[in-house]
Design an enzyme around this catalytic site. Structure first.
Site, PDB file in Angstrom:
ATOM      1  N   HIS A 204      42.522  32.578  40.646  1.00  0.00           N
ATOM      2  CA  HIS A 204      41.336  33.151  41.656  1.00  0.00           C
ATOM      3  C   HIS A 204      41.728  33.662  43.015  1.00  0.00           C
ATOM      4  O   HIS A 204      41.244  33.834  44.157  1.00  0.00           O
ATOM      5  CB  HIS A 204      40.266  31.915  41.899  1.00  0.00           C
ATOM      6  CG  HIS A 204      39.889  31.566  40.613  1.00  0.00           C
ATOM      7  ND1 HIS A 204      38.485  31.959  40.377  1.00  0.00           N
ATOM      8  CD2 HIS A 204      39.951  30.647  39.652  1.00  0.00           C
ATOM      9  CE1 HIS A 204      38.072  31.670  39.190  1.00  0.00           C
ATOM     10  NE2 HIS A 204      38.964  30.482  38.743  1.00  0.00           N
TER      11      HIS A 204
ATOM     12  N   HIS B 142      39.443  39.241  41.913  1.00  0.00           N
ATOM     13  CA  HIS B 142      39.306  38.518  40.506  1.00  0.00           C
ATOM     14  C   HIS B 142      38.114  38.741  39.875  1.00  0.00           C
ATOM     15  O   HIS B 142      37.096  38.693  40.750  1.00  0.00           O
ATOM     16  CB  HIS B 142      40.207  37.559  40.540  1.00  0.00           C
ATOM     17  CG  HIS B 142      39.117  36.099  41.066  1.00  0.00           C
ATOM     18  ND1 HIS B 142      39.216  36.338  42.455  1.00  0.00           N
ATOM     19  CD2 HIS B 142      38.273  35.370  40.854  1.00  0.00           C
ATOM     20  CE1 HIS B 142      38.349  35.394  43.014  1.00  0.00           C
ATOM     21  NE2 HIS B 142      37.701  34.650  41.984  1.00  0.00           N
TER      22      HIS B 142
ATOM     23  N   ASP C 153      35.670  36.228  37.512  1.00  0.00           N
ATOM     24  CA  ASP C 153      35.357  35.044  36.944  1.00  0.00           C
ATOM     25  C   ASP C 153      34.769  34.876  35.833  1.00  0.00           C
ATOM     26  O   ASP C 153      33.822  35.711  35.274  1.00  0.00           O
ATOM     27  CB  ASP C 153      34.351  34.096  37.683  1.00  0.00           C
ATOM     28  CG  ASP C 153      34.824  33.522  39.318  1.00  0.00           C
ATOM     29  OD1 ASP C 153      36.000  33.626  39.270  1.00  0.00           O
ATOM     30  OD2 ASP C 153      33.815  33.231  40.090  1.00  0.00           O
TER      31      ASP C 153
ATOM     32  N   HIS D 256      34.346  29.615  33.819  1.00  0.00           N
ATOM     33  CA  HIS D 256      34.740  28.845  35.356  1.00  0.00           C
ATOM     34  C   HIS D 256      33.678  27.864  35.849  1.00  0.00           C
ATOM     35  O   HIS D 256      34.001  26.982  36.242  1.00  0.00           O
ATOM     36  CB  HIS D 256      35.033  30.053  36.144  1.00  0.00           C
ATOM     37  CG  HIS D 256      35.451  29.802  37.537  1.00  0.00           C
ATOM     38  ND1 HIS D 256      36.163  28.702  37.832  1.00  0.00           N
ATOM     39  CD2 HIS D 256      34.825  30.038  38.485  1.00  0.00           C
ATOM     40  CE1 HIS D 256      36.367  28.646  39.298  1.00  0.00           C
ATOM     41  NE2 HIS D 256      35.278  29.378  39.938  1.00  0.00           N
TER      42      HIS D 256
ATOM     43  N   HIS E  84      26.580  30.685  41.447  1.00  0.00           N
ATOM     44  CA  HIS E  84      27.552  31.040  40.239  1.00  0.00           C
ATOM     45  C   HIS E  84      26.623  30.717  38.901  1.00  0.00           C
ATOM     46  O   HIS E  84      26.542  31.142  38.059  1.00  0.00           O
ATOM     47  CB  HIS E  84      28.726  30.133  40.105  1.00  0.00           C
ATOM     48  CG  HIS E  84      30.060  30.660  40.855  1.00  0.00           C
ATOM     49  ND1 HIS E  84      30.137  30.408  42.240  1.00  0.00           N
ATOM     50  CD2 HIS E  84      30.891  31.216  40.646  1.00  0.00           C
ATOM     51  CE1 HIS E  84      31.289  31.008  42.596  1.00  0.00           C
ATOM     52  NE2 HIS E  84      31.872  31.535  41.669  1.00  0.00           N
TER      53      HIS E  84
ATOM     54  N   GLU F  86      35.010  38.889  42.660  1.00  0.00           N
ATOM     55  CA  GLU F  86      35.028  38.433  44.122  1.00  0.00           C
ATOM     56  C   GLU F  86      36.527  38.970  44.691  1.00  0.00           C
ATOM     57  O   GLU F  86      37.375  39.416  43.952  1.00  0.00           O
ATOM     58  CB  GLU F  86      35.216  36.858  43.801  1.00  0.00           C
ATOM     59  CG  GLU F  86      34.051  36.145  43.366  1.00  0.00           C
ATOM     60  CD  GLU F  86      34.072  34.688  43.080  1.00  0.00           C
ATOM     61  OE1 GLU F  86      33.192  33.972  43.194  1.00  0.00           O
ATOM     62  OE2 GLU F  86      34.946  34.325  42.624  1.00  0.00           O
TER      63      GLU F  86
HETATM   64 ZN   LIG Z   1      36.632  33.063  41.329  1.00  0.00          ZN
END
Ligand SMILES: [Zn+2]
Length: 219
Positions: free
Chosen positions: A49, A53, A55, A59, A164, A176
């Site tokens: 992270h 990156h 997710d 995650h 999220h 992100e």
């Molecule tokens: Zn992340």
């Protein structure tokens, strides 16, 4: 002359600030030509992270897809870049449903430029997060990937990760730590491919935008 593409990736170095408690980037030379080795080889260590990156759903959901299971076409294709002006609630900038309702969305991928995390070398918690209601609005407009220029779609202090989780419920992927300060708002082709990390919860990406007008006729 306009650039052919924009690089949206944070540099990865010891200077890149990780999320608090996350493993920072480090790079060690294990073979050096200067020392008589046949070639130069380095080893890197970092949380997946750190820096720019994506997710994987795993995650934030035990049952979610791992990064090597997410379809690659989700990370390649038309994207809209929008500057948004988050409002401050208790001193923390927030992107609300009203902020995204006015966006003229024409792509499955939407990158939100907030300018609330300009210095990647020093972590600060006062970046813009997204309210779950705003994620619903984006989902209703057909958005399937949200990219942000901040370290998380949730507040830095959040333990429950409501944004999220709403992305998970609405089948939206998360990208992100983008750098968007040099990118004008508009329509582009996004390419942000994760590494094929077996079972991974996320992956660093080299995120780029190509001019959509130049690529839309391509097969
Ligand atoms: Zn992340």
């Amino acid at each position: 002359m306009k650039p052919r593409f924009y690089d949206l990736s944070m540099p990865l170095s010891e200077k890149t600030a990780p999320f608090p408690l996350d493993t920072p980037f480090s790079r060690v030379e294990t073979m050096r030509m200067e020392d008589g080795d046949a070639c130069n080889v380095t080893v890197i260590t970092m949380s997946v992270h750190v820096g720019t990156h994506v997710d994987a759903p795993y995650h934030y959901d035990e049952q979610g897809l791992r990064i090597d299971e997410v379809a690659l076409e989700r990370y390649i294709g038309k994207a809209n870049v929008f500057t948004v002006y988050p409002r401050e609630v208790d001193g923390i900038p927030i992107i609300t449903a009203d902020d995204v309702r006015e966006l003229s969305i024409s792509a499955e991928r939407v990158l939100l430029h907030t300018e609330t995390y300009p210095e990647y070398a020093a972590f600060h918690a006062n970046f813009a997060s997204i309210e779950p209601d705003a994620i619903d609005v984006l989902a209703e407009r057909g958005v399937r990937l949200i990219g942000v220029d901040v370290p998380s779609v949730d507040k830095a202090t959040s333990k429950t990760l409501p944004a999220h989780k709403r992305c998970r419920e609405r089948e939206i992927l998360i990208l992100e730590n983008l750098r968007l300060e040099h990118v004008p708002d508009g329509d582009y082709e996004l390419i942000a491919l994760p590494l094929r990390i077996a079972g991974g919860d996320a992956s660093p990406v080299r995120a780029v935008l190509r001019m959509y007008a130049e690529t839309k006729d391509m097969t």
